[in-house]
Design an enzyme around this catalytic site. Structure first.
Site, PDB file in Angstrom:
ATOM      1  N   LYS A 186     -22.974 -64.750  -5.260  1.00 14.63           N
ATOM      2  CA  LYS A 186     -24.244 -64.893  -5.956  1.00 14.63           C
ATOM      3  C   LYS A 186     -24.047 -64.629  -7.453  1.00 14.63           C
ATOM      4  CE  LYS A 186     -27.539 -63.822  -2.271  1.00 14.63           C
ATOM      5  NZ  LYS A 186     -28.633 -62.916  -1.837  1.00 14.63           N
ATOM      6  N   HIS A 202     -21.866 -56.808  -3.276  1.00  9.81           N
ATOM      7  CA  HIS A 202     -23.181 -56.307  -3.651  1.00  9.81           C
ATOM      8  C   HIS A 202     -23.109 -55.649  -5.029  1.00  9.81           C
ATOM      9  CE1 HIS A 202     -24.642 -55.899   0.799  1.00  9.81           C
ATOM     10  NE2 HIS A 202     -24.788 -57.112   0.331  1.00  9.81           N
ATOM     11  N   ARG A 253     -20.713 -64.884   2.993  1.00 10.69           N
ATOM     12  CA  ARG A 253     -21.987 -65.581   3.153  1.00 10.69           C
ATOM     13  C   ARG A 253     -21.707 -67.019   3.555  1.00 10.69           C
ATOM     14  NH1 ARG A 253     -22.518 -62.793  -1.854  1.00 10.69           N
ATOM     15  NH2 ARG A 253     -24.144 -61.166  -1.838  1.00 10.69           N
ATOM     16  N   ARG A 279     -21.644 -61.668   8.844  1.00  7.71           N
ATOM     17  CA  ARG A 279     -21.562 -60.837   7.636  1.00  7.71           C
ATOM     18  C   ARG A 279     -22.126 -59.445   7.909  1.00  7.71           C
ATOM     19  NH1 ARG A 279     -21.235 -60.887   1.965  1.00  7.71           N
ATOM     20  NH2 ARG A 279     -22.981 -59.921   0.844  1.00  7.71           N
ATOM     21  N   HIS A 326     -25.064 -65.510   9.206  1.00  5.51           N
ATOM     22  CA  HIS A 326     -25.233 -64.268   8.469  1.00  5.51           C
ATOM     23  C   HIS A 326     -25.013 -63.049   9.359  1.00  5.51           C
ATOM     24  CE1 HIS A 326     -26.003 -63.351   4.343  1.00  5.51           C
ATOM     25  NE2 HIS A 326     -26.882 -62.408   4.626  1.00  5.51           N
ATOM     26  N   TYR A 361     -26.934 -50.647   5.754  1.00  8.77           N
ATOM     27  CA  TYR A 361     -26.068 -50.732   6.929  1.00  8.77           C
ATOM     28  C   TYR A 361     -25.806 -49.374   7.560  1.00  8.77           C
ATOM     29  CZ  TYR A 361     -25.268 -55.561   5.639  1.00  8.77           C
ATOM     30  OH  TYR A 361     -25.450 -56.885   5.341  1.00  8.77           O
TER      31      TYR A 361
END
Length: 294
Positions: A168, A261, A144, A238, A235, A270
């Site tokens: 995150k 994730h 990210r 990514r 992004h 995806y």
């Protein structure tokens, strides 16, 4: 009800909300006011079924699910204000769910366009060497933008070919770095600006930690020079990393780990990126899909 809307909007202004945001709230609340007037209601008698009726009216007018969800959010906040002012006993929007929004597919570059963009980044000066290192790392490891700007020099290990990333929720993960990116990073560290006390991996020409905006602006510049017909964002690297890895490996769990994730469903989107690729695999593999040779 109009006077309550005016007071509510003034409170938004006092909280420092942007002018355009306040105008959007006003337009959304006027829609609710129209329904209240049509039904000849007092604002204090507003109930859940009236909110549902108002939502149906928006849908009948062809409003998109996203627009309807925005309206409901504005109405919910306004009704919460009315509860605070003792105009309503409860918030009639509470528990009312917005329409389900369609899944947006992430925007990914093709392998060819990604290669073209990265190969177009020159290495004639310090900034170009730095840019190449940043973009190669983003694509190589699926980072990210915020993860890139927060990297410190000690997060990178050339001997192991890995980078330690703070993602995150302050979750750390270890991600492999490809050989092309490692080479670009080695070239960059030779010319990197910054004092000995500056821990940031990527720095500006003045030696300060590079910001998100600075990287975004540099990528726009390089995508334009590469002749890209679309605005390329950090992004996208990514997303491109994820889709290209998934196309080649088919290992959803591995891609999930690499991206950091926590939920597999987030990664699963995806799988929809390259239907043409999947369709080709289907045609080749399924016994009843194989076309007869002419």
């Amino acid at each position: 009800m109009a006077e309550y809307i005016a007071v509510f909007l003034e409170k938004l202004h006092q909280k420092g909300k942007a002018k355009l945001t306040i105008q959007a709230y006003q337009q959304d609340l006027l829609q609710l006011l129209g329904v209240i007037n049509y039904l000849k209601l007092d604002v204090g008698s507003l109930e859940r079924n009236h909110i549902l009726y108002a939502l149906k009216q928006l849908s009948a007018k062809g409003q998109s699910p996203k627009s309807i969800a925005r309206h409901l959010s504005a109405w919910r906040q306004f009704c919460a204000f009315l509860v605070e002012e003792s105009i309503l006993e409860y918030n009639p929007c509470q528990g009312v769910k917005p329409p389900k929004l369609p899944n947006r597919l992430p925007k990914a570059l093709t392998v060819e366009n990604t290669q073209l963009l990265l190969d177009n980044v020159q290495s004639h000066n310090v900034l170009e060497v730095r840019d190449k290192a940043i973009f190669e790392l983003m694509y190589s490891s699926g980072l990210r933008l915020s993860e890139v700007t927060h990297l410190d020099i000690h997060d990178l290990s050339f001997s192991e070919g890995i980078v330690k990333v703070l993602g995150k929720g302050s979750k750390e993960r270890i991600v492999p770095v490809g050989q092309t990116a490692l080479t670009a990073l080695k070239n960059y560290l030779v010319v990197r600006a910054g004092s000995e006390t500056q821990k940031a991996l990527f720095t500006s020409r003045l030696g300060s930690r590079l910001s998100n905006r600075q990287i975004q602006n540099r990528l726009v510049r390089w995508s334009e020079l590469a002749g890209s017909d679309r605005r390329v964002t950090p992004h996208m690297f990514r997303h491109s990393f994820a889709s290209h890895m998934l196309q080649e490996s088919g290992d959803l769990r591995a891609v999930q780990e690499l991206l950091g994730h926590s939920n597999l469903n987030t990664t699963q989107i995806y799988t929809s990126l390259d239907f043409k690729h999947l369709a080709t695999i289907y045609d080749q593999a399924h016994p009843r899909a194989k076309r007869k040779q002419k």
